[in-house]
Write a protein that holds these residues in place. Structure first.
Motif, mmCIF file in Angstrom:
data_model
loop_
_atom_site.group_PDB
_atom_site.id
_atom_site.type_symbol
_atom_site.label_atom_id
_atom_site.label_comp_id
_atom_site.label_asym_id
_atom_site.label_seq_id
_atom_site.Cartn_x
_atom_site.Cartn_y
_atom_site.Cartn_z
ATOM 1 N N THR A 48 0.834 -1.203 0.000
ATOM 2 C CA THR A 48 0.000 0.000 0.000
ATOM 3 C C THR A 48 0.868 1.253 0.000
ATOM 4 O O THR A 48 2.035 1.216 0.398
ATOM 5 C CB THR A 48 -0.907 0.062 1.253
ATOM 6 N N THR A 49 0.257 2.354 -0.412
ATOM 7 C CA THR A 49 0.962 3.635 -0.388
ATOM 8 C C THR A 49 1.294 4.022 1.046
ATOM 9 O O THR A 49 2.381 4.526 1.323
ATOM 10 C CB THR A 49 0.102 4.726 -1.053
ATOM 11 N N ALA A 50 0.381 3.786 1.976
ATOM 12 C CA ALA A 50 0.626 4.121 3.381
ATOM 13 C C ALA A 50 1.828 3.360 3.921
ATOM 14 O O ALA A 50 2.629 3.903 4.692
ATOM 15 C CB ALA A 50 -0.614 3.832 4.220
ATOM 16 N N ALA A 51 1.989 2.101 3.533
ATOM 17 C CA ALA A 51 3.113 1.297 4.018
ATOM 18 C C ALA A 51 4.442 1.799 3.469
ATOM 19 O O ALA A 51 5.494 1.554 4.073
ATOM 20 C CB ALA A 51 2.910 -0.170 3.640
ATOM 21 N N LYS A 52 4.426 2.513 2.347
ATOM 22 C CA LYS A 52 5.669 3.056 1.785
ATOM 23 C C LYS A 52 6.365 4.004 2.755
ATOM 24 O O LYS A 52 7.579 4.055 2.802
ATOM 25 C CB LYS A 52 5.394 3.805 0.474
ATOM 26 N N LYS A 53 5.559 4.718 3.551
ATOM 27 C CA LYS A 53 6.132 5.683 4.500
ATOM 28 C C LYS A 53 7.080 5.002 5.478
ATOM 29 O O LYS A 53 8.078 5.580 5.882
ATOM 30 C CB LYS A 53 5.022 6.415 5.236
ATOM 31 N N GLY A 54 6.765 3.768 5.851
ATOM 32 C CA GLY A 54 7.624 3.041 6.782
ATOM 33 C C GLY A 54 8.922 2.576 6.162
ATOM 34 O O GLY A 54 9.893 2.296 6.864
ATOM 35 N N LEU A 55 8.963 2.503 4.838
ATOM 36 C CA LEU A 55 10.157 2.015 4.150
ATOM 37 C C LEU A 55 11.045 3.144 3.628
ATOM 38 O O LEU A 55 12.196 2.918 3.278
ATOM 39 C CB LEU A 55 9.725 1.092 3.001
ATOM 40 N N ILE A 56 10.526 4.366 3.620
ATOM 41 C CA ILE A 56 11.300 5.501 3.122
ATOM 42 C C ILE A 56 12.609 5.655 3.884
ATOM 43 O O ILE A 56 13.662 5.873 3.288
ATOM 44 C CB ILE A 56 10.470 6.799 3.190
ATOM 45 N N ASP A 57 12.551 5.534 5.211
ATOM 46 C CA ASP A 57 13.745 5.722 6.041
ATOM 47 C C ASP A 57 14.841 4.701 5.747
ATOM 48 O O ASP A 57 16.007 4.956 6.016
ATOM 49 C CB ASP A 57 13.388 5.647 7.526
ATOM 50 N N ALA A 58 14.469 3.558 5.209
ATOM 51 C CA ALA A 58 15.466 2.531 4.901
ATOM 52 C C ALA A 58 16.237 2.858 3.624
ATOM 53 O O ALA A 58 17.266 2.255 3.356
ATOM 54 C CB ALA A 58 14.789 1.170 4.765
ATOM 55 N N GLN A 59 15.750 3.798 2.839
ATOM 56 C CA GLN A 59 16.421 4.339 1.658
ATOM 57 C C GLN A 59 16.804 3.310 0.593
ATOM 58 O O GLN A 59 17.964 3.194 0.206
ATOM 59 C CB GLN A 59 17.651 5.152 2.071
ATOM 60 N N PRO A 60 15.806 2.589 0.058
ATOM 61 C CA PRO A 60 16.108 1.721 -1.082
ATOM 62 C C PRO A 60 16.399 2.579 -2.310
ATOM 63 O O PRO A 60 16.108 3.778 -2.325
ATOM 64 C CB PRO A 60 14.814 0.926 -1.260
ATOM 65 N N ASP A 61 16.973 1.985 -3.361
ATOM 66 C CA ASP A 61 17.268 2.725 -4.585
ATOM 67 C C ASP A 61 15.984 3.166 -5.278
ATOM 68 O O ASP A 61 15.933 4.230 -5.889
ATOM 69 C CB ASP A 61 18.107 1.868 -5.545
ATOM 70 N N GLU A 62 14.975 2.335 -5.229
ATOM 71 C CA GLU A 62 13.647 2.648 -5.747
ATOM 72 C C GLU A 62 12.634 2.234 -4.693
ATOM 73 O O GLU A 62 12.890 1.309 -3.929
ATOM 74 C CB GLU A 62 13.331 1.859 -7.024
ATOM 75 N N LEU A 63 11.479 2.892 -4.692
ATOM 76 C CA LEU A 63 10.432 2.555 -3.745
ATOM 77 C C LEU A 63 9.092 2.688 -4.453
ATOM 78 O O LEU A 63 8.796 3.728 -5.030
ATOM 79 C CB LEU A 63 10.481 3.488 -2.528
ATOM 80 N N MET A 64 8.314 1.612 -4.445
ATOM 81 C CA MET A 64 7.013 1.647 -5.111
ATOM 82 C C MET A 64 6.058 0.646 -4.486
ATOM 83 O O MET A 64 6.477 -0.241 -3.756
ATOM 84 C CB MET A 64 7.173 1.374 -6.609
#
Length: 194
Positions: free
Chosen positions: A31-47
């Motif tokens: 989900t888009t909401a779950a993306k917020k939790g992964l932003i801090d981990a800084q992957p090369d791409e996030l979707m």
């Protein structure tokens, strides 16, 4: 379990290691909401998974597919992925791709049918490790509440949380300040005193 520090304790180190090994790291969430939790981990791409499932392979001007041989997917909140989406995802990843599933099958379930992440763990189709130590709560009393919820002892958790609860009465002024209409009296529910 929730609150164990999956982002800082597991995902960041995995991403750093995979990047050091030359992998392009794609963070993925259901989900888009779950993306917020992964932003801090800084992957090369996030979707989101839905967005990725709609992508087409990158191609050169002559139409040949560009093959990035070093690609790893970090799928956070994997327990929220439905059977249909998991099947589509697994059909689309290439044999040389790597996939790391992160999530808690007891925390959030898929909205659609199926629990493929939990099933893969149960049937030992995927290798997995469990993080059981909660790192988010530092206050011992709040840690006990979190641990009880994480262990599935909900009644105990609520009892332990009682000192932190406050009963409030919503007034007409509160509704006016919030610029919302009060609920009809028939639908209002009393909040039990804590």
């Amino acid at each position: 379990a929730w609150g164990v520090g999956k982002t800082t304790g597991a995902i960041r180190p995995i991403i750093a290691q995979m990047r050091a090994l030359g992998f392009h790291v794609i963070g993925m969430t259901p989900t888009t909401a779950a993306k917020k939790g992964l932003i801090d981990a800084q992957p090369d791409e996030l979707m989101t998974m839905a967005a990725w499932l709609k992508t087409k392979p990158a191609t050169r001007k002559d139409g040949t597919v560009i093959r990035d041989e070093n690609r790893v997917f970090i799928m956070d909140e994997a327990a929220m992925v439905s059977a249909r989406d998991m099947e589509a995802f697994l059909r689309k990843v290439r044999p040389q791709d790597r996939v790391v599933f992160i999530g808690d099958p007891l925390q959030l379930a898929a909205v659609e049918a199926g629990s493929p992440f939990a099933q893969m763990m149960k049937e030992k189709v995927i290798g997995f490790s469990e993080i059981t130590e909660i790192n988010r709560q530092k206050d011992p009393a709040l840690l006990a509440v979190a641990q009880a919820f994480a262990d599935g002892r909900n009644a105990d958790a609520v009892k332990l949380a009682e000192p932190f609860m406050t009963a409030v009465t919503v007034t007409d002024e509160d509704y006016q300040a919030a610029k919302v209409a009060p609920e009809p009296a028939a639908q209002q529910q009393d909040v039990p005193e804590a």
